[in-house]
Design a protein around this motif. Structure first.
Motif, PDB file in Angstrom:
ATOM      1  N   UNK A  33     -27.749  53.043  23.416  1.00 38.12           N
ATOM      2  CA  UNK A  33     -27.966  53.955  22.291  1.00 38.12           C
ATOM      3  C   UNK A  33     -27.556  53.405  20.926  1.00 38.12           C
ATOM      4  N   UNK A  34     -27.043  52.183  20.885  1.00 38.88           N
ATOM      5  CA  UNK A  34     -26.691  51.584  19.595  1.00 38.88           C
ATOM      6  C   UNK A  34     -27.875  51.531  18.631  1.00 38.88           C
ATOM      7  N   UNK A  35     -29.069  51.092  19.058  1.00 37.07           N
ATOM      8  CA  UNK A  35     -30.195  51.065  18.101  1.00 37.07           C
ATOM      9  C   UNK A  35     -30.500  52.443  17.506  1.00 37.07           C
ATOM     10  N   UNK A  36     -30.369  53.487  18.292  1.00 42.67           N
ATOM     11  CA  UNK A  36     -30.612  54.850  17.801  1.00 42.67           C
ATOM     12  C   UNK A  36     -29.619  55.202  16.695  1.00 42.67           C
ATOM     13  N   UNK A  37     -28.340  54.966  16.953  1.00 40.08           N
ATOM     14  CA  UNK A  37     -27.301  55.325  15.977  1.00 40.08           C
ATOM     15  C   UNK A  37     -27.477  54.515  14.695  1.00 40.08           C
ATOM     16  N   UNK A  38     -27.738  53.204  14.820  1.00 44.24           N
ATOM     17  CA  UNK A  38     -27.914  52.355  13.638  1.00 44.24           C
ATOM     18  C   UNK A  38     -29.158  52.758  12.841  1.00 44.24           C
ATOM     19  N   UNK A  39     -30.232  53.089  13.529  1.00 39.30           N
ATOM     20  CA  UNK A  39     -31.456  53.492  12.833  1.00 39.30           C
ATOM     21  C   UNK A  39     -31.214  54.744  11.998  1.00 39.30           C
ATOM     22  N   UNK A  40     -30.502  55.690  12.558  1.00 42.23           N
ATOM     23  CA  UNK A  40     -30.212  56.926  11.818  1.00 42.23           C
ATOM     24  C   UNK A  40     -29.316  56.632  10.618  1.00 42.23           C
ATOM     25  N   UNK A  42     -29.011  53.802   8.937  1.00 44.82           N
ATOM     26  CA  UNK A  42     -29.783  53.076   7.917  1.00 44.82           C
ATOM     27  C   UNK A  42     -30.808  53.972   7.240  1.00 44.82           C
ATOM     28  N   UNK A  43     -31.332  54.962   7.959  1.00 44.38           N
ATOM     29  CA  UNK A  43     -32.328  55.856   7.372  1.00 44.38           C
ATOM     30  C   UNK A  43     -31.735  56.719   6.258  1.00 44.38           C
ATOM     31  N   UNK A  44     -30.419  56.816   6.218  1.00 42.74           N
ATOM     32  CA  UNK A  44     -29.747  57.565   5.143  1.00 42.74           C
ATOM     33  C   UNK A  44     -29.416  56.666   3.957  1.00 42.74           C
ATOM     34  N   UNK A  45     -29.911  55.446   3.987  1.00 44.97           N
ATOM     35  CA  UNK A  45     -29.760  54.467   2.897  1.00 44.97           C
ATOM     36  C   UNK A  45     -28.294  54.181   2.567  1.00 44.97           C
ATOM     37  N   UNK A  46     -27.499  54.086   3.592  1.00 40.54           N
ATOM     38  CA  UNK A  46     -26.091  53.747   3.421  1.00 40.54           C
ATOM     39  C   UNK A  46     -25.949  52.233   3.363  1.00 40.54           C
ATOM     40  N   UNK A  47     -24.882  51.774   2.755  1.00 35.59           N
ATOM     41  CA  UNK A  47     -24.604  50.337   2.719  1.00 35.59           C
ATOM     42  C   UNK A  47     -24.286  49.873   4.141  1.00 35.59           C
ATOM     43  N   UNK A  48     -24.370  48.570   4.395  1.00 32.54           N
ATOM     44  CA  UNK A  48     -24.022  48.084   5.736  1.00 32.54           C
ATOM     45  C   UNK A  48     -22.609  48.496   6.170  1.00 32.54           C
ATOM     46  N   UNK A  49     -21.646  48.456   5.267  1.00 34.60           N
ATOM     47  CA  UNK A  49     -20.277  48.860   5.611  1.00 34.60           C
ATOM     48  C   UNK A  49     -20.229  50.347   5.938  1.00 34.60           C
ATOM     49  N   UNK A  50     -20.957  51.163   5.181  1.00 34.95           N
ATOM     50  CA  UNK A  50     -20.984  52.601   5.453  1.00 34.95           C
ATOM     51  C   UNK A  50     -21.694  52.892   6.776  1.00 34.95           C
ATOM     52  N   UNK A  51     -22.755  52.134   7.073  1.00 35.40           N
ATOM     53  CA  UNK A  51     -23.436  52.289   8.369  1.00 35.40           C
ATOM     54  C   UNK A  51     -22.464  51.982   9.502  1.00 35.40           C
ATOM     55  N   UNK A  52     -21.663  50.955   9.323  1.00 39.18           N
ATOM     56  CA  UNK A  52     -20.665  50.593  10.345  1.00 39.18           C
ATOM     57  C   UNK A  52     -19.672  51.732  10.537  1.00 39.18           C
ATOM     58  N   UNK A  53     -19.233  52.349   9.433  1.00 40.21           N
ATOM     59  CA  UNK A  53     -18.313  53.489   9.537  1.00 40.21           C
ATOM     60  C   UNK A  53     -18.949  54.635  10.315  1.00 40.21           C
ATOM     61  N   UNK A  54     -20.203  54.948   9.982  1.00 39.46           N
ATOM     62  CA  UNK A  54     -20.907  56.034  10.674  1.00 39.46           C
ATOM     63  C   UNK A  54     -21.061  55.696  12.157  1.00 39.46           C
ATOM     64  N   UNK A  83     -24.794  61.432  14.715  1.00 35.40           N
ATOM     65  CA  UNK A  83     -24.934  60.363  13.721  1.00 35.40           C
ATOM     66  C   UNK A  83     -25.416  60.931  12.391  1.00 35.40           C
ATOM     67  N   UNK A  84     -26.404  61.840  12.438  1.00 39.73           N
ATOM     68  CA  UNK A  84     -26.896  62.463  11.197  1.00 39.73           C
ATOM     69  C   UNK A  84     -25.780  63.217  10.473  1.00 39.73           C
ATOM     70  N   UNK A  85     -25.032  63.976  11.241  1.00 37.85           N
ATOM     71  CA  UNK A  85     -23.928  64.744  10.645  1.00 37.85           C
ATOM     72  C   UNK A  85     -22.873  63.829  10.033  1.00 37.85           C
ATOM     73  N   UNK A  86     -22.564  62.734  10.715  1.00 33.43           N
ATOM     74  CA  UNK A  86     -21.587  61.784  10.176  1.00 33.43           C
ATOM     75  C   UNK A  86     -22.124  61.134   8.887  1.00 33.43           C
TER      76      UNK A  86
END
Length: 189
Positions: A33-40, A42-54, A83-86
């Motif tokens: 499920x990692x690809x699912x979480x990362x896709x969500x 990134x879809x919120x246009x977060x920075x790579x560091x913020x995506x890692x936090x989410x 993931x969306x909520x985070x």
């Protein structure tokens, strides 16, 4: 070590195995499920560091709340919602941070350090402009001094300060700047 992705029918069993404390099951679940979480994220246009936090917070929530999930085969939908909520929480937290104070303090870190040669050239240019400004007629110096103040006054304020009609300020300013450019083009004696 490569892990095979579970079939949809096996997802509920995989979650149950995770909840029993099987480390390999957790690895398979996260890998799947990692690809699912990362896709969500990134879809919120977060920075790579913020995506890692989410990403990390989503999996932390999985560890905390997966035992309460009624339909374990719905883990993909649950992870997507989490993931969306985070992401939204992260965006909201960062919108509340409004820097206050002297903005020049914030800008100093972002500026590149000016090379000493560049500093010397900038100072020389500034002194040439100042010398040319001092050679202007006093009415041009006064006009440009008022109009170039920081913060600049409105044309109505400048009109009152200089005792000139508002409509004449623009043309007078242009002529004064033209004379200043002419003085800067002349060789220094």
């Amino acid at each position: 070590m490569a892990h095979t992705a579970p079939a949809d029918a096996d997802v509920a069993e995989l979650v149950t195995t995770c909840l029993r404390g099987d480390q390999q099951a957790w690895v398979r679940l996260v890998d799947h499920f990692t690809p699912l979480v990362w896709t969500i994220a990134r879809s919120h246009r977060l920075s790579p560091a913020d995506c890692q936090d989410v990403y990390q917070l989503t999996w932390l929530r999985a560890v905390q709340y997966l035992p309460q999930l009624r339909e374990r085969k719905q883990v993909a939908a649950w992870l997507a919602t989490t993931a969306r909520r985070e992401c939204l929480k992260h965006i909201e937290r960062h919108q509340r941070l409004v820097p206050v104070g002297d903005s020049s303090l914030f800008d100093t870190c972002a500026r590149e350090v000016e090379h000493p040669d560049e500093q010397a050239l900038r100072r020389a240019d500034a002194s040439e402009v100042l010398a040319a400004f001092r050679r202007l007629p006093s009415r041009d110096q006064e006009l440009l001094g008022v109009l170039m103040a920081d913060p600049p006054p409105s044309y109505d304020q400048a009109s009152r300060l200089l005792g000139l009609p508002r409509g004449s300020l623009g043309p007078l300013r242009q002529r004064a700047l033209g004379r200043l450019r002419g003085l800067l083009a002349q060789p220094v004696q």
